[in-house]
Structure formats: structure tokens, C-alpha cells
Design a protein around this motif. Structure first.
Motif, short mmCIF file in Angstrom:
data_model
loop_
_atom_site.label_atom_id
_atom_site.label_comp_id
_atom_site.label_asym_id
_atom_site.label_seq_id
_atom_site.Cartn_x
_atom_site.Cartn_y
_atom_site.Cartn_z
N ALA A 47 40.86 -31.71 102.01
CA ALA A 47 42.32 -31.75 101.84
C ALA A 47 42.83 -33.19 101.91
N TYR A 48 42.31 -34.00 102.83
CA TYR A 48 42.74 -35.40 102.95
C TYR A 48 42.34 -36.20 101.71
N LEU B 290 44.71 -35.27 98.97
CA LEU B 290 46.02 -35.87 99.21
C LEU B 290 46.03 -37.34 98.81
N VAL B 291 45.01 -38.08 99.18
CA VAL B 291 44.93 -39.50 98.81
C VAL B 291 44.84 -39.65 97.30
N LEU C 197 39.27 -29.78 106.00
CA LEU C 197 40.27 -30.81 106.25
C LEU C 197 39.89 -32.12 105.56
N ASP C 198 38.63 -32.45 105.56
CA ASP C 198 38.18 -33.66 104.85
C ASP C 198 38.49 -33.55 103.37
N THR D 172 36.41 -28.52 109.71
CA THR D 172 36.33 -29.96 109.46
C THR D 172 36.03 -30.29 108.00
#
Length: 133
Positions: free
Chosen positions: A22-23, A26-27, A19-20, A16
Motif C-alpha cells: 500500500a505504501y 501511494l508513493v 502495508l508495504d 506487514t
């Protein structure tokens, strides 16, 4: 009382936080990319209500289905066509040529006319509809 053994390996990983991250990356990438993209500047011609008073000579060259050539409705060969276009260009340097190739004509004949116009540096265009309609 049992003491927990520290040498036991983990059998699962908590993804988790990865992934946080990575997001968030990406933003940030999307925002930075869209902020750095610039639009293209296009200068469009200004519309005018007054009609053009300049009249320049227009020669219509037709390629017939059998490969024959016509200039303004008169049958010619390639050498005569070149001499007529050179004479017309001498009279009016801004003259232009409209090329109409029959659908059944060989494409090489149309290309020969285009090459001729490029050679003598005459502006040209292709007619894509029927003449007279």
C-alpha cells in the motif's frame, strides 16, 4: 510424539506485506500525479516607464443616500444619466464610468447604474474610497 494437525485455522494474519505494498502504491500515485500536473501560463503586461498620453473622458456617477444620482457633481435622474452617457460615448468611444455608491444607499440603485453601463456598453469601475482623498 505428537503430529501437528493441519486443519487448525490461523488465529492471526501478517499484514506487514500488505502495508508495504500500500505504501509503495501511494508513493507511485503521488509521483505520477505531481509529474502530470502542469502549471498555468499567464501572460502579464509589460511595465512601461513612459506615461500614457491618451486622455479619455471619465464620468463619475454617485448614488446618494436618498437614492438620487449625480454625474460629475450635477444631480440627474436615470433617463438623463443614460442620455448624457450616450452623448459622452458618441464624443469619445473609449470613455469610462466610475460608480460611487454611498454606504447608506440602496444597493439596487448601484446595480441599476451597472446595468445601464452594460446596456450601453461603457466600461465601468467601482470607487471604493472617498472621492478627493
Amino acid at each position: 510424539m505428537k503430529v501437528q494437525d493441519q486443519t487448525k485455522p490461523y488465529d492471526s494474519i501478517n499484514v506487514t506485506p500488505m502495508l508495504d505494498l500500500a505504501y509503495v502504491l501511494l508513493v507511485v500515485f503521488i509521483l505520477m500525479t505531481t509529474a502530470s500536473v502542469q502549471g498555468l501560463h499567464v501572460s502579464m503586461p509589460k511595465p512601461s516607464n513612459k506615461p500614457s498620453t491618451e486622455k479619455h473622458e471619465l464620468k463619475v456617477v454617485q448614488v446618494m443616500p436618498d437614492g438620487g444620482l449625480m454625474i460629475n457633481g450635477v444631480t440627474v435622474n436615470l433617463a438623463d444619466l443614460e442620455s448624457q452617457l450616450l452623448q459622452a460615448k458618441a464624443r469619445d468611444p473609449k470613455m469610462s464610468v466610475a460608480i460611487k455608491g454611498d454606504a447608506r444607499a440602496q444597493y439596487a440603485k448601484v446595480v441599476a447604474i451597472i446595468d445601464l453601463c452594460n446596456k450601453i456598453e461603457v466600461p465601468m469601475g467601482l470607487i471604493t474610497s472617498r472621492i478627493g482623498t
